[in-house]
Scaffold this active site. Structure first.
Site, mmCIF file in Angstrom:
data_model
loop_
_atom_site.group_PDB
_atom_site.id
_atom_site.type_symbol
_atom_site.label_atom_id
_atom_site.label_comp_id
_atom_site.label_asym_id
_atom_site.label_seq_id
_atom_site.Cartn_x
_atom_site.Cartn_y
_atom_site.Cartn_z
ATOM 1 N N LYS A 15 -4.783 11.007 37.286
ATOM 2 C CA LYS A 15 -4.532 11.344 38.701
ATOM 3 C C LYS A 15 -3.601 12.538 38.841
ATOM 4 C CE LYS A 15 -2.397 7.473 39.919
ATOM 5 N NZ LYS A 15 -2.394 6.619 38.753
ATOM 6 N N ARG A 90 0.628 1.683 46.598
ATOM 7 C CA ARG A 90 0.261 0.803 45.488
ATOM 8 C C ARG A 90 0.112 -0.638 45.964
ATOM 9 N NH1 ARG A 90 2.423 4.343 41.144
ATOM 10 N NH2 ARG A 90 1.881 3.482 39.118
ATOM 11 N N ARG A 129 0.503 9.675 25.036
ATOM 12 C CA ARG A 129 1.132 10.601 25.985
ATOM 13 C C ARG A 129 2.604 10.828 25.643
ATOM 14 N NH1 ARG A 129 0.637 9.393 32.336
ATOM 15 N NH2 ARG A 129 2.081 7.691 31.935
ATOM 16 N N ARG A 161 7.404 8.102 27.059
ATOM 17 C CA ARG A 161 7.943 7.362 28.201
ATOM 18 C C ARG A 161 8.158 5.916 27.781
ATOM 19 N NH1 ARG A 161 4.381 8.624 33.581
ATOM 20 N NH2 ARG A 161 4.722 6.423 33.917
ATOM 21 N N ARG A 172 1.505 -2.865 32.961
ATOM 22 C CA ARG A 172 1.236 -1.996 34.119
ATOM 23 C C ARG A 172 -0.214 -2.125 34.588
ATOM 24 N NH1 ARG A 172 2.780 3.443 31.626
ATOM 25 N NH2 ARG A 172 2.262 4.413 33.613
HETATM 26 P P1 AMP Z 1 3.442 6.338 37.696
HETATM 27 O O1 AMP Z 1 4.044 7.554 37.104
HETATM 28 O O2 AMP Z 1 2.673 6.589 38.979
HETATM 29 O O3 AMP Z 1 2.637 5.521 36.710
HETATM 30 O O4 AMP Z 1 4.670 5.410 38.153
HETATM 31 C C1 AMP Z 1 5.620 4.953 37.218
HETATM 32 C C2 AMP Z 1 6.342 3.743 37.771
HETATM 33 O O5 AMP Z 1 7.027 4.080 38.990
HETATM 34 C C3 AMP Z 1 5.471 2.557 38.140
HETATM 35 O O6 AMP Z 1 5.136 1.774 36.995
HETATM 36 C C4 AMP Z 1 6.379 1.814 39.104
HETATM 37 O O7 AMP Z 1 7.426 1.155 38.422
HETATM 38 C C5 AMP Z 1 7.032 2.963 39.880
HETATM 39 N N1 AMP Z 1 6.256 3.339 41.093
HETATM 40 C C6 AMP Z 1 5.667 4.545 41.334
HETATM 41 N N2 AMP Z 1 5.071 4.545 42.533
HETATM 42 C C7 AMP Z 1 5.298 3.333 43.082
HETATM 43 C C8 AMP Z 1 4.909 2.712 44.310
HETATM 44 N N3 AMP Z 1 4.159 3.355 45.207
HETATM 45 N N4 AMP Z 1 5.318 1.437 44.525
HETATM 46 C C9 AMP Z 1 6.077 0.781 43.633
HETATM 47 N N5 AMP Z 1 6.463 1.289 42.448
HETATM 48 C C10 AMP Z 1 6.074 2.562 42.157
#
Ligand code: AMP
Length: 216
Positions: A15, A90, A129, A161, A172
């Site tokens: 994404k 989300r 990654r 990460r 996740r």
């Molecule tokens: P991502 O980089 O989008 O995979 O986000 C990494 C982490 O950030 C996720 O695993 C959540 O812990 C947190 N996170 C990001 N966006 C949201 C959201 N919209 N709602 C809740 N937690 C979020």
């Protein structure tokens, strides 16, 4: 062409990469909530300290905090030519709050681009990654952390990460299935859902998105 899109899809489907390309080509602002949270964590500011545990474990940050962060961000000037939201919403509650926010400011969503790939491919991609500790730039590596790699952008230290460890990746994906997948039905019912098969090269997936959106 002012447009407001959401990029939906499990962690690791690409994404962010696609949103970056679209943002460059069409001057829409790319807003990644994951990047916002990781930046706050790097700065060790109050938001960063509040969210660190959730992010490191792969759990969702509570809705009220996320909604407040994103609504504040969308009110900033650089979003007025359009935006691509990556990682938000989300949960259905986040989606409903976003609808209300847009409705109140006289805007609509133009579409929800959902990139989909099988879970085995996601685990493979995420476990390879790498990320720059200093600027957050993401790179492809291999399963073991690179020892001498430096960031091509800022020469910072390259690492993995914490939430890209295999157990956390699986967690996740479970969280995505339990909390986020219901958004597909939510947006299907509003005729906004655009499914994109993500099993292709970066450029191949990009072409599919452009074609599906009818833009060039
Ligand atoms: P991502 O980089 O989008 O995979 O986000 C990494 C982490 O950030 C996720 O695993 C959540 O812990 C947190 N996170 C990001 N966006 C949201 C959201 N919209 N709602 C809740 N937690 C979020």
């Amino acid at each position: 062409m002012i447009k407001r899109f959401i990029m939906l899809g499990a962690p690791g489907v690409g994404k962010g990469t696609q949103a970056n390309k679209l943002a460059d080509d069409f001057e829409w602002k790319h807003i990644s909530t994951g990047d916002m949270l990781r930046e706050a964590m790097r700065k060790d500011n109050p938001v960063g300290r509040q969210v660190k545990g959730y992010v490191d474990r792969g759990d969702l940050v509570p809705d009220d905090l996320m909604i407040q962060l994103v609504m504040n961000r969308l009110e900033e000037d650089d979003c007025r030519h359009g935006f691509l939201l990556d990682g938000f919403p989300r949960t259905v509650l986040q989606a409903k709050k976003l609808d209300t926010f847009l409705h109140d400011s006289g805007h609509d969503l133009d579409g929800v681009i959902s990139i989909e790939i099988p879970n085995e491919e996601i685990v493979k991609r995420l476990s390879q990654r790498l990320v720059c500790k200093d600027c957050g730039h993401m790179m492809k590596g291999n399963d073991s952390p690179a020892k001498e790699m430096v960031c091509p952008l800022c020469k910072g230290i390259v690492t993995k990460r914490i939430d890209d460890e295999p157990d956390t990746i699986r967690h996740r994906l479970k969280v995505y299935e339990e909390r986020t997948q219901s958004l597909i039905e939510y947006y299907q019912s509003k005729n906004l859902y655009i499914r994109i098969d993500g099993m292709d090269s970066i450029d191949g997936v990009y072409r599919r998105i452009i074609h599906a959106l009818g833009i060039s």
